[in-house]
Design an enzyme around this catalytic site. Structure first.
Site, PDB file in Angstrom:
ATOM      1  N   TYR A 270       0.848  -1.184   0.000  1.00 56.08           N
ATOM      2  CA  TYR A 270       0.000   0.000   0.000  1.00 56.08           C
ATOM      3  C   TYR A 270       0.884   1.234   0.000  1.00 56.08           C
ATOM      4  O   TYR A 270       1.406   1.652   1.021  1.00 56.08           O
ATOM      5  CB  TYR A 270      -0.916   0.021   1.227  1.00 56.08           C
ATOM      6  CG  TYR A 270      -1.884  -1.135   1.318  1.00 56.08           C
ATOM      7  CD1 TYR A 270      -2.187  -1.935   0.217  1.00 56.08           C
ATOM      8  CD2 TYR A 270      -2.514  -1.435   2.526  1.00 56.08           C
ATOM      9  CE1 TYR A 270      -3.076  -2.993   0.316  1.00 56.08           C
ATOM     10  CE2 TYR A 270      -3.407  -2.484   2.630  1.00 56.08           C
ATOM     11  CZ  TYR A 270      -3.681  -3.265   1.528  1.00 56.08           C
ATOM     12  OH  TYR A 270      -4.566  -4.316   1.646  1.00 56.08           O
TER      13      TYR A 270
ATOM     14  N   SER B   1     -13.369  -5.350   2.029  1.00 54.22           N
ATOM     15  CA  SER B   1     -14.393  -4.811   1.124  1.00 54.22           C
ATOM     16  C   SER B   1     -15.794  -5.253   1.547  1.00 54.22           C
ATOM     17  O   SER B   1     -16.592  -5.706   0.719  1.00 54.22           O
ATOM     18  CB  SER B   1     -14.113  -5.231  -0.323  1.00 54.22           C
ATOM     19  OG  SER B   1     -12.929  -4.656  -0.801  1.00 54.22           O
ATOM     20  N   PRO B   2     -16.135  -5.134   2.849  1.00 48.59           N
ATOM     21  CA  PRO B   2     -17.452  -5.584   3.296  1.00 48.59           C
ATOM     22  C   PRO B   2     -18.589  -4.718   2.777  1.00 48.59           C
ATOM     23  O   PRO B   2     -19.758  -5.091   2.891  1.00 48.59           O
ATOM     24  CB  PRO B   2     -17.347  -5.499   4.825  1.00 48.59           C
ATOM     25  CG  PRO B   2     -16.362  -4.400   5.057  1.00 48.59           C
ATOM     26  CD  PRO B   2     -15.347  -4.545   3.957  1.00 48.59           C
ATOM     27  N   LEU B   3     -18.240  -3.564   2.187  1.00 48.59           N
ATOM     28  CA  LEU B   3     -19.248  -2.688   1.595  1.00 48.59           C
ATOM     29  C   LEU B   3     -19.219  -2.756   0.075  1.00 48.59           C
ATOM     30  O   LEU B   3     -19.775  -1.897  -0.604  1.00 48.59           O
ATOM     31  CB  LEU B   3     -19.034  -1.244   2.074  1.00 48.59           C
ATOM     32  CG  LEU B   3     -19.180  -1.059   3.594  1.00 48.59           C
ATOM     33  CD1 LEU B   3     -18.873   0.372   3.993  1.00 48.59           C
ATOM     34  CD2 LEU B   3     -20.568  -1.448   4.048  1.00 48.59           C
TER      35      LEU B   3
ATOM     36  N   ARG C 191     -16.769  -2.378  -2.129  1.00 42.00           N
ATOM     37  CA  ARG C 191     -15.988  -1.319  -2.788  1.00 42.00           C
ATOM     38  C   ARG C 191     -16.855  -0.095  -3.130  1.00 42.00           C
ATOM     39  O   ARG C 191     -16.776   0.452  -4.223  1.00 42.00           O
ATOM     40  CB  ARG C 191     -15.327  -1.846  -4.057  1.00 42.00           C
ATOM     41  CG  ARG C 191     -14.298  -2.934  -3.803  1.00 42.00           C
ATOM     42  CD  ARG C 191     -13.583  -3.304  -5.095  1.00 42.00           C
ATOM     43  NE  ARG C 191     -12.532  -4.242  -4.841  1.00 42.00           N
ATOM     44  CZ  ARG C 191     -12.682  -5.558  -4.788  1.00 42.00           C
ATOM     45  NH1 ARG C 191     -13.883  -6.075  -4.985  1.00 42.00           N
ATOM     46  NH2 ARG C 191     -11.664  -6.353  -4.555  1.00 42.00           N
TER      47      ARG C 191
ATOM     48  N   PHE D 242     -20.155  -0.157  -3.199  1.00 45.58           N
ATOM     49  CA  PHE D 242     -21.459  -0.574  -3.712  1.00 45.58           C
ATOM     50  C   PHE D 242     -22.566  -0.225  -2.721  1.00 45.58           C
ATOM     51  O   PHE D 242     -23.676   0.129  -3.111  1.00 45.58           O
ATOM     52  CB  PHE D 242     -21.438  -2.086  -3.952  1.00 45.58           C
ATOM     53  CG  PHE D 242     -22.488  -2.562  -4.912  1.00 45.58           C
ATOM     54  CD1 PHE D 242     -22.210  -2.696  -6.259  1.00 45.58           C
ATOM     55  CD2 PHE D 242     -23.756  -2.875  -4.471  1.00 45.58           C
ATOM     56  CE1 PHE D 242     -23.184  -3.133  -7.142  1.00 45.58           C
ATOM     57  CE2 PHE D 242     -24.732  -3.317  -5.341  1.00 45.58           C
ATOM     58  CZ  PHE D 242     -24.448  -3.443  -6.688  1.00 45.58           C
TER      59      PHE D 242
END
Length: 345
Positions: A67, A214-216, A218, A220
């Site tokens: 990162y 990415s529980p949302l 990305r 969405f």
């Protein structure tokens, strides 16, 4: 809408694995502070966000050496130097992905594992990494070889717990036979549920914790019909031919969230919190107000009927498009050679 959680909101704890690792039920993904989501954000603001998260009771901070590369680890290193922050967090970082000539490479050989660990320790300014993940599986190196080197780092006190990312069920089993794996990080959300078929059951059979990135989806869960970062446009799920169909799923989830008195993002996070006490989602953000909203999801209670209704909207077969344009280097394509084939150079 449900009010954002104050910075003093209590955050329950969950156990990851069987070796004693206990973390907040929701962590903080730090990638977007330094990489992939546009320009790096102001350092002072990101340090303030990290400190705000720790004050709120979030103890799991997630980063990786790629990162930036390296910039995100350096940022966390600065944040950890203040007061007792280091004593109150479980620090997770990753090795295995690197950039060379603008392309991503993957390595899991012993020399690389050790060198990567030393680099992360220096940038983070710590003596020990709490949770050290193999970011992606090196298909050229038997997983037993990689894990054996990680085991040595544990014995030397440089790493406390070992994790894997995007690993197949068979890879997880082989790794766990060498040294206990405490956590497997994978993409899991209302929009990405294919891991429920094989990976999640394997982790639970072996007593391995699950960290959901990415529980949302990305973004969405926030703004499915609005403008996305350019990198999102390369993801099949956001292509016009798929986005129109997926937007209908979002609309149904959003309508249900409005009836519940919360945001769609909070609803999506609450769903994954209700999937088990061995699960820790790590939503990322660069804004304190979004962080507070995410933490607010911990106070939402969903009934069995609500869970069933949500899952009927977003079954794995109903979401159109893969999560990546190339599914290589994910759990669907990460088998390694047998140990008997290994000859170290």
């Amino acid at each position: 809408m449900a009010p954002a959680a104050p910075a003093t909101a209590a955050v329950r704890r969950v156990k990851l694995g069987s070796q004693g690792l206990e973390v907040s039920a929701q962590g903080l993904g730090c990638m977007g502070m330094s990489a992939f989501h546009g320009p790096s954000k102001p350092e002072a603001d990101m340090v303030a966000l990290i400190h705000h998260a720790v004050a709120a009771g979030v103890t799991l901070l997630d980063t990786a050496d790629i990162y930036g590369p390296h910039a995100n680890e350096a940022l966390l290193g600065k944040a950890l130097q203040v007061g007792s922050v280091r004593d109150n967090v479980a620090l997770a970082t990753k090795f295995g992905k690197f950039l060379a000539d603008g392309k991503v490479g993957i390595r899991g050989d012993p020399a690389y594992v050790r060198a990567a660990c030393e680099g992360s320790l220096q940038r983070l300014g710590v003596d020990c990494i709490d949770l050290y993940y193999q970011h992606r599986v090196d298909k050229k190196v038997p997983i037993e070889v990689t894990i054996d080197e990680l085991k040595k780092l544990v014995e030397e006190g440089k790493v406390k717990y070992i994790g894997l990312c995007e690993a197949s069920a068979s890879t997880i089993r082989r790794a766990h036979a060498v040294h206990p794996i405490n956590a497997v990080q994978l993409e899991w959300s209302l929009w990405s549920r294919d891991v429920e078929e094989d990976i999640i059951p394997t982790c639970r059979e072996l007593g391995i914790g699950i960290v959901a990135y990415s529980p949302l989806g990305r973004g969405f869960s926030y703004r499915v019909k609005s403008c996305y970062h350019m990198w999102s446009l390369n993801l099949p799920r956001f292509q016009p031919e798929n986005l129109e169909k997926n937007a209908k799923i979002f609309d149904r989830v959003n309508a249900m969230a409005m009836r519940k008195g919360c945001t769609a993002a909070q609803f999506a996070l609450a769903w994954i919190h209700h999937k088990g006490d061995d699960v820790c989602p790590i939503p990322g953000t660069t804004k304190i107000e979004n962080f507070d909203q995410n933490v607010g999801a911990l106070s939402l209670e969903l009934t069995r009927d609500e869970m069933a209704e949500l899952e009927s909207y977003a079954a794995a077969a109903d979401v159109h498009g893969d999560r990546y344009a190339q599914m290589a280097n994910t759990w669907k394509d990460c088998e390694t050679p047998p140990l008997s084939s290994w000859k170290e150079e």
